[in-house]
Scaffold this active site. Structure first.
Site, PDB file in Angstrom:
ATOM      1  N   GLY A 272       0.830  -1.202   0.000  1.00 21.69           N
ATOM      2  CA  GLY A 272       0.000   0.000   0.000  1.00 21.69           C
ATOM      3  C   GLY A 272       0.861   1.248   0.000  1.00 21.69           C
ATOM      4  N   GLY A 273       0.201   2.387   0.065  1.00 25.24           N
ATOM      5  CA  GLY A 273       0.937   3.637   0.094  1.00 25.24           C
ATOM      6  C   GLY A 273      -0.013   4.814   0.141  1.00 25.24           C
ATOM      7  N   GLY A 274       0.482   5.920   0.608  1.00 26.35           N
ATOM      8  CA  GLY A 274      -0.291   7.153   0.670  1.00 26.35           C
ATOM      9  C   GLY A 274       0.531   8.306   0.142  1.00 26.35           C
TER      10      GLY A 274
ATOM     11  N   MET B  79       2.306  10.367   1.797  1.00 32.41           N
ATOM     12  CA  MET B  79       3.529  10.649   2.541  1.00 32.41           C
ATOM     13  C   MET B  79       4.491   9.468   2.539  1.00 32.41           C
ATOM     14  SD  MET B  79       3.907  12.096   6.439  1.00 32.41           S
ATOM     15  CE  MET B  79       3.204  10.692   7.257  1.00 32.41           C
ATOM     16  N   ALA B  80       3.974   8.233   2.503  1.00 32.94           N
ATOM     17  CA  ALA B  80       4.847   7.076   2.683  1.00 32.94           C
ATOM     18  C   ALA B  80       4.324   5.885   1.895  1.00 32.94           C
ATOM     19  CB  ALA B  80       4.950   6.723   4.180  1.00 32.94           C
TER      20      ALA B  80
ATOM     21  N   VAL C 162       4.018   1.544   2.080  1.00 33.52           N
ATOM     22  CA  VAL C 162       3.940   0.495   3.097  1.00 33.52           C
ATOM     23  C   VAL C 162       4.316  -0.836   2.444  1.00 33.52           C
ATOM     24  CG1 VAL C 162       2.503  -0.669   4.793  1.00 33.52           C
ATOM     25  CG2 VAL C 162       2.125   1.752   4.302  1.00 33.52           C
TER      26      VAL C 162
ATOM     27  N   LYS D 102       6.653   0.985   7.126  1.00 34.90           N
ATOM     28  CA  LYS D 102       6.212   2.212   6.459  1.00 34.90           C
ATOM     29  C   LYS D 102       7.449   3.064   6.191  1.00 34.90           C
ATOM     30  CE  LYS D 102       2.369   5.459   6.854  1.00 34.90           C
ATOM     31  NZ  LYS D 102       1.234   5.857   7.717  1.00 34.90           N
TER      32      LYS D 102
ATOM     33  N   ASP E 173      -7.525  12.165  11.309  1.00 36.29           N
ATOM     34  CA  ASP E 173      -7.679  11.684   9.928  1.00 36.29           C
ATOM     35  C   ASP E 173      -8.422  10.353   9.915  1.00 36.29           C
ATOM     36  OD1 ASP E 173      -7.528  11.760   7.196  1.00 36.29           O
ATOM     37  OD2 ASP E 173      -5.482  10.994   7.076  1.00 36.29           O
TER      38      ASP E 173
END
Length: 690
Positions: A17-19, A21-22, A24, A39, A133
């Site tokens: 996964g990922g967002g 900012m970072a 995973v 992360k 959040d």
């Protein structure tokens, strides 16, 4: 990152996964031999102190919490430019995935999930941590159904400043609170507002506020009332709708005062006495202190007394009359200018005042063509490249999209720069059918997934390798991925070794890549009547024509000749037809040391005929001769090894014909004829020498 080891103990296995900012990754903790989630701060932020502080704050926030519904924090570190956090690995899915697949959820399931989230928030708030959040993307659902709240990347301690800086509101616009949207102090009640939106989305399958831009969504959080959940989904009990409406009040004072209060309502919402409770009503919020107001303009002289005079002084009147002539000349001059403006110089007006122009529709066209059309129509063009599933260079959106605009207006074109490249993960040693189904579900087309079978020691349908390789960029729209798939070990056909010498057999095996087991394990001597001594009688474990794994070691059975005590006994039989003048069919069946129930001979006899039957006997195995006349047992004889010895010691005495003392009559019953092969000779004299 795939294959790297961080901190000397966390081996990166795959990206999960990922967002913003970072990223995973799933990793193996080599020290404790367990899976963990790692992360890693994105590379573009490794020199940004603000992001590094926020990243470390997440570790500090989560590390201060210990709760079954909060993802556990194990470690934090830095290796080179890689800042990383090690946390509990939750195998399952996100709440966002569940909503997309099954929303609206059953009321019981939604409340079960919301209760666990609220329990986690109550623990966080008790420890002075505000998440800030809460959204379905940050809620993990384990395979055991356990809910885990994660991503404390923008969490703040309530004792520190929680005022969001102007121009840098952090959070997900569809889920944050009105005070968050205004950039003012956020607290525990802001998390409860976000939880109310998550519960709303679980039960209705839609978000309460949508808009064309983040700003429009934020304004709706501030100004618009949410559509009542029961109007969207009538199956929602009134008690549950009351919880959602109370959690989502714009005035924080009208919301739940704590997560514990909301948790208590969630746990009792489905009690029979509460399901149909009265609908909650609230006082109007009134005007927000920060809202824009319309203030009536003051009229000149309003509210003032005017002193009217009846007598005018002559001198002032003269002064007023002085301006009449200039005013007339000014009016004439203005009329002249108007005539010049509209009739004498018509083109001059067009140059000063932009005219309305039809806007060409260029969505779907390529960038060069679209820019050319808009430029020729008199517009200014601004290009904004964006990732898209459309072909690279194609226009996906034009803003504004009006039918007419003033000439020289600015039009922004969103131009596709192709699909966002993805990092290839490792599919090695996974079943091809599972990987193909996974990629098709992710949006790839069947023609983008190629396979090539290859021999391998891996089980059939297992992926051996892939192109592109692990970590390479992949275009999910136009790219193709090729898998080399195992079709099992390469097999060879077993050659025919029967009646070959051992040396010949080994050469035949070597020619196809096979071999005998070493030493005595590969050869065994056995007696054989058919195969000459020193030649192969049989093979193990595979026979001629069968598919053989080249790694299997084979064994051959080699003839040592027939048994030393084997001998041939000759029996003379007189065959007599059942009816004089008519023929009978005689079938002779033998069992001896060589064969079992084998047809020896078939004869057609008219009258009588003498025949010889030869059988092989050993000390361990005698022989039996069965003679059928017209398919009915007519005669039988048992021969022993002693019969053979007696015949051998009297070579001059020829065996006398053996015949039944009395032929079975045609009327003999079948039972009588079948009783003959009991081991005794059906009246047939013992041959001479026997």
């Amino acid at each position: 990152m795939i294959g790297e080891t961080l901190g000397g103990r966390y081996e990166i296995l795959e990206r999960v996964g990922g967002g913003g900012m970072a990223l995973v990754y799933k990793a193996q903790d080599l020290l404790l031999n367990r899976y963990v989630a790692v992360k890693v701060l994105r590379q573009q932020y490794v020199h940004d102190e603000e992001f590094i502080r926020r990243f470390r704050r997440e570790a500090q926030s989560a590390a201060s919490l210990s709760h079954p519904n909060v993802v556990s924090m194990y470690d934090v570190g830095q290796e080179g430019d890689n800042h990383f956090i090690v946390m509990e690995y939750v195998e399952g899915m996100t709440l966002n995935d569940l909503i997309r697949e099954k929303a609206p959820l059953q009321v019981e399931d939604a409340l079960h999930i919301a209760t666990q989230i609220c329990d986690a928030l109550e623990h966080a708030h008790h420890n002075q941590i505000i998440h800030r959040d809460i959204k379905p993307h940050n809620i993990l659902i384990g395979k055991n159904g356990r809910i885990k709240v994660t991503d404390f990347g923008i969490a703040r301690a309530t004792t520190s400043s929680t005022i969001t800086q102007t121009g840098s509101v952090v959070g997900s616009v569809h889920y944050f609170s009105p005070e968050h949207a205004k950039g003012v102090s956020t607290g525990a009640k802001s998390d409860l507002y976000s939880l109310g939106i998550v519960l709303y989305q679980m039960l209705t399958g839609k978000l309460p506020f949508l808009g064309e831009s983040p700003i429009s969504v934020a304004l709706k959080h501030l100004q618009e009332n949410v559509e009542e959940p029961r109007k969207v989904n009538p199956l929602i009990p009134q008690s549950v709708e009351n919880i959602i409406l109370k959690a989502m009040r714009k005035n924080p004072d009208e919301r739940y005062q704590s997560a514990a209060d909301m948790l208590q309502d969630l746990e009792t919402a489905l009690d029979p006495k509460r399901r149909n409770e009265p609908k909650l009503t609230f006082f109007d919020d009134g005007l927000d202190a920060d809202a824009t107001r319309v203030v009536p303009a003051l009229r000149p002289g309003a509210g003032l007394e005017v002193d009217e005079r009846n007598d005018y002084d002559a001198e002032p009147r003269k002064k007023r009359n002085i301006w009449i002539a200039p005013a007339i000349w000014t009016g004439i001059f203005l009329v002249f200018l108007a005539v010049m403006w509209f009739w004498v110089i018509p083109g001059f007006k067009d140059k000063i005042i932009p005219k309305d122009v039809d806007v060409p529709q260029v969505v779907g066209k390529m960038q060069a063509e679209g820019e050319s059309l808009l430029t020729q129509a008199g517009f200014q063009v601004v290009v904004e490249p964006q990732y898209s599933d459309k072909p690279e260079g194609q226009i996906t959106k034009q803003t504004p999209d009006n039918a007419k605009l003033k000439e020289k207006s600015k039009i922004t074109l969103s131009v596709s720069k192709g699909a966002e490249k993805q990092m290839m993960q490792s599919y090695k040693e996974r079943l091809f059918k599972d990987v193909k189904a996974e990629l098709l579900a992710a949006g790839l087309k069947p023609e983008q997934i190629q396979s090539e079978p290859k021999f391998s020691d891996l089980p059939e349908d297992t992926i051996i390798s892939q192109e592109p390789g692990v970590g390479a960029e992949f275009d999910p729209v136009k790219g193709t991925v090729k898998f080399y798939v195992s079709k099992g070990k390469q097999m060879v056909v077993m050659p025919d070794l029967i009646n070959s010498t051992v040396a010949e057999a080994e050469a035949k095996l070597m020619a196809v890549g096979l071999k005998l087991a070493p030493g005595d394990k590969g050869k065994e001597n056995i007696e054989s009547f058919e195969i000459a001594s020193g030649r192969v009688v049989d093979t193990h474990p595979f026979k001629k024509g069968e598919s053989v794994d080249p790694s299997v070691e084979l064994k051959v059975f080699v003839s040592s000749g027939q048994p030393k005590d084997a001998g041939t006994y000759s029996a003379s039989k007189k065959l007599t037809a059942a009816t004089n003048g008519k023929s009978s069919i005689f079938r002779i069946v033998i069992s001896d040391a060589r064969v079992e129930n084998e047809d020896y001979n078939t004869l057609e006899v008219v009258g009588s005929e003498l025949t010889t039957v030869k059988v092989t006997v050993t000390k361990a195995k005698g022989a039996t001769i069965l003679i059928y006349r017209d398919n009915v047992l007519w005669d039988s004889e048992t021969v022993t090894y002693q019969n053979y010895l007696d015949q051998k010691t009297k070579p001059s005495a020829s065996p006398s014909p053996s015949a039944p003392s009395a032929s079975p009559s045609p009327s003999a019953s079948p039972a009588a004829t079948k009783a003959a092969p009991s081991g005794s000779v059906k009246p047939s004299p013992t041959p001479s020498g026997g």
